[in-house]
Motif scaffolding. Structure first.
Motif, PDB file in Angstrom:
ATOM      1  N   LEU A 128      -2.565 -37.175 -14.602  1.00  0.00           N
ATOM      2  CA  LEU A 128      -1.571 -36.358 -15.305  1.00  0.00           C
ATOM      3  C   LEU A 128      -2.064 -34.906 -15.306  1.00  0.00           C
ATOM      4  O   LEU A 128      -2.522 -34.383 -16.317  1.00  0.00           O
ATOM      5  CB  LEU A 128      -1.380 -36.859 -16.734  1.00  0.00           C
ATOM      6  CG  LEU A 128      -0.862 -38.295 -16.890  1.00  0.00           C
ATOM      7  CD1 LEU A 128      -0.940 -38.732 -18.349  1.00  0.00           C
ATOM      8  CD2 LEU A 128       0.578 -38.404 -16.377  1.00  0.00           C
TER       9      LEU A 128
ATOM     10  N   GLU B  17       3.735 -33.162 -19.416  1.00  0.00           N
ATOM     11  CA  GLU B  17       2.887 -32.179 -20.097  1.00  0.00           C
ATOM     12  C   GLU B  17       2.418 -32.699 -21.452  1.00  0.00           C
ATOM     13  O   GLU B  17       2.176 -31.931 -22.382  1.00  0.00           O
ATOM     14  CB  GLU B  17       3.638 -30.852 -20.248  1.00  0.00           C
ATOM     15  CG  GLU B  17       4.002 -30.216 -18.907  1.00  0.00           C
ATOM     16  CD  GLU B  17       4.691 -28.873 -19.058  1.00  0.00           C
ATOM     17  OE1 GLU B  17       5.033 -28.510 -20.204  1.00  0.00           O
ATOM     18  OE2 GLU B  17       4.895 -28.193 -18.034  1.00  0.00           O
ATOM     19  N   ALA B  18       2.233 -33.980 -21.545  1.00  0.00           N
ATOM     20  CA  ALA B  18       1.855 -34.616 -22.806  1.00  0.00           C
ATOM     21  C   ALA B  18       0.524 -34.089 -23.330  1.00  0.00           C
ATOM     22  O   ALA B  18      -0.364 -33.705 -22.567  1.00  0.00           O
ATOM     23  CB  ALA B  18       1.771 -36.128 -22.614  1.00  0.00           C
TER      24      ALA B  18
ATOM     25  N   ALA C 233      -0.916 -32.522 -17.987  1.00  0.00           N
ATOM     26  CA  ALA C 233      -1.150 -32.901 -19.380  1.00  0.00           C
ATOM     27  C   ALA C 233      -2.383 -32.181 -19.924  1.00  0.00           C
ATOM     28  O   ALA C 233      -3.236 -31.713 -19.172  1.00  0.00           O
ATOM     29  CB  ALA C 233      -1.337 -34.408 -19.492  1.00  0.00           C
TER      30      ALA C 233
END
Length: 213
Positions: free
Chosen positions: A110, A89-90, A113
């Motif tokens: 991702l 979850e950047a 993210a």
């Protein structure tokens, strides 16, 4: 490649060549007098480069849609994915995204993210916003920002800052300091340029910034 793809590539390469010449011209000044003159001229150069990228936004987006440029970003995207592998979850800030690469490639790999795609050129941002909406990608946000002043973002906001093939067009010390400001502690930076480090004389900027000098 289709005829439209070749025409888009020709238009984009023409604008990119103009911008690269502007950047190269600024990078070759060495004497104190010439450096002072270059700094005084920098705002006009930045305006001219931004105008060139605005003009080329449609052609560049067509190249992405025709998959003519996507290959050059694939390795970079994989590197970013590895950089934040332990944080699905950047929060990622992509600088000089143009109309969406590598930001879109990162967002696709991702899916949890948050990717903020940014560019100095309105035309690129508008094209990118339309492109990602048309692709149904929901984890990419768009922002018009100058990489040398990303004060729109608070300090320690992002887990990673990325910039692929854009750093050459910036005042690098200022930009890299801004990247560091918005990174969270232990955050990562992924950068790519047109030359290997040994052929890129300003690469030592990163070392000096890291040392706080």
């Amino acid at each position: 490649m289709s005829a439209n793809g070749r025409a888009s590539e020709a238009r984009w390469c023409e604008h990119l060549s103009e911008s690269a010449e502007m950047s190269a011209g600024a990078a070759t000044t060495t004497s104190p007098a010439s450096e002072s003159a270059a700094k005084a001229h920098a705002p006009n150069m930045k305006q001219a480069m931004t105008a060139a990228f605005n003009t080329s936004a449609t052609a560049y987006t067509e190249l992405l849609d025709n998959k003519c440029l996507l290959g050059i970003y694939e390795m970079f995207v994989d590197h970013v994915v590895a950089l934040v592998a332990d944080n699905p979850e950047a929060q990622i800030l992509d600088i000089a995204s143009a109309s969406g690469e590598p930001a879109v490639g990162i967002a696709r790999k991702l899916s949890s993210a948050r990717v903020v795609a940014s560019d100095i050129a309105d035309g690129m941002v508008d094209s990118g916003r339309k492109r990602t909406a048309g692709m149904g990608i929901t984890n990419v946000e768009w922002a018009k920002v100058d990489a040398e002043d990303i004060s729109a973002f608070q300090a320690h906001t992002f887990d990673a800052v990325t910039c692929s093939l854009g750093l050459m067009f910036m005042e690098m010390t200022t930009a890299v300091n801004e990247f560091g400001r918005v990174l969270k502690p232990r955050g990562g930076v992924a950068l790519s340029v047109w030359q290997t480090v040994d052929k890129f004389p300003l690469a030592n900027i990163f070392a000096s910034v890291a040392r706080g000098k």
